[in-house]
Design a protein around this motif. Structure first.
Motif, PDB file in Angstrom:
ATOM      1  N   GLU A  96       0.765  -1.327  -0.037  1.00  0.00           N
ATOM      2  CA  GLU A  96       0.056   0.011  -0.017  1.00  0.00           C
ATOM      3  C   GLU A  96       0.897   1.241   0.019  1.00  0.00           C
ATOM      4  N   ASP A  97       1.860   1.347   0.830  1.00  0.00           N
ATOM      5  CA  ASP A  97       2.972   2.345   0.774  1.00  0.00           C
ATOM      6  C   ASP A  97       3.554   2.693  -0.514  1.00  0.00           C
ATOM      7  N   LEU A  98       4.070   1.448  -1.114  1.00  0.00           N
ATOM      8  CA  LEU A  98       4.686   1.465  -2.584  1.00  0.00           C
ATOM      9  C   LEU A  98       3.846   2.127  -3.451  1.00  0.00           C
ATOM     10  N   LEU A  99       2.532   1.726  -3.452  1.00  0.00           N
ATOM     11  CA  LEU A  99       1.569   2.266  -4.535  1.00  0.00           C
ATOM     12  C   LEU A  99       1.175   3.779  -4.226  1.00  0.00           C
ATOM     13  N   GLU A 100       1.075   4.201  -3.085  1.00  0.00           N
ATOM     14  CA  GLU A 100       0.924   5.615  -2.826  1.00  0.00           C
ATOM     15  C   GLU A 100       2.024   6.167  -3.171  1.00  0.00           C
TER      16      GLU A 100
END
Length: 244
Positions: free
Chosen positions: A213-217
């Motif tokens: 989720e962090d990488l996508l954001e």
């Protein structure tokens, strides 16, 4: 805005606001025994889909790329660099026919890089379009592996049911810790199978949905900022300076 969701009339009406095309590209190839063959195009499509920018239109995803170096693993599909380069270039040319001459390729596969760079140079030299290859792992500041903790994390976040977590440890144990193989300074790791029995490179057991989720954001935020940058620049300013 997704181009393919429009009718021909509604897209024509929207063109006054569109400055940048966004083309997601990836591959359909092995990602170890734990990740789906769709990993690269799944991630590229997700990054592009999460972009919410009034000046951008998202094109349909190109799901097969340059993956000959994974050919020994079942399920891998591949086209030549020349075919991939031409497909991307001609797709961008057709978009430019509608007046959208600035395009970002959201790339999910390292094997596509050379072909994308050649397409970008040709399109700019011919003054047809400005094509910017954009790789999500660079935006997220991650050292590229393959089916590693980063890609595992992203798929866990996007499509957890497609991850076979029971085989992540096997992927890591039978994989490689870095990309390639050299002997006395010479690169002899032409295919992934030359240096990774499982097809993985990195530490997939460290993957988590939260990291995904962090990488996508982070990636979407960087893509949004880059689209801003492109939008602010006249097309003529993006062309190559003449040789003096």
């Amino acid at each position: 805005m997704h181009l393919a969701d429009h009718t021909t009339r509604s897209f024509a009406a929207a063109l006054d606001d569109v400055e940048v095309g966004v083309l997601p590209v990836g591959s359909t190839e092995q990602h170890g025994p734990h990740l789906p063959l769709s990993t690269d195009h799944l991630v590229a499509e997700a990054v592009a889909a999460d972009l919410d920018h009034d000046a951008a239109t998202v094109l349909p995803t190109l799901a097969i790329g340059v993956s000959g170096h994974h050919r020994q693993f079942h399920g891998t599909l591949s086209v030549s660099e020349e075919t991939f380069e031409r497909f991307v270039r001609e797709t961008v040319e057709s978009l430019a026919d509608h007046g959208v001459r600035k395009v970002v390729v959201v790339n999910g596969h390292g094997g596509n890089i050379g072909a994308l760079e050649r397409a970008a140079r040709t399109l700019r030299a011919e003054e047809t379009a400005f094509l910017a290859p954009w790789h999500w792992w660079d935006a997220a500041n991650y050292v590229i592996g393959h089916a590693d903790q980063h890609e595992t994390s992203l798929v866990l976040h996007l499509a957890e049911d497609l991850v076979d977590e029971e085989h992540a440890a096997e992927a890591e144990a039978e994989g490689a810790t870095s990309w390639g193989k050299t002997v006395h300074g010479a690169s002899i790791g032409f295919d992934t199978a030359d240096f990774s029995e499982s097809g993985a490179v990195g530490h997939p057991t460290e993957g988590t949905a939260m990291l995904g989720e962090d990488l996508l954001e982070e990636s979407v935020a960087e893509l949004d900022a880059f689209v801003d940058w492109l939008t602010e620049r006249p097309f003529e300013d993006l062309l190559a300076e003449p040789h003096r």
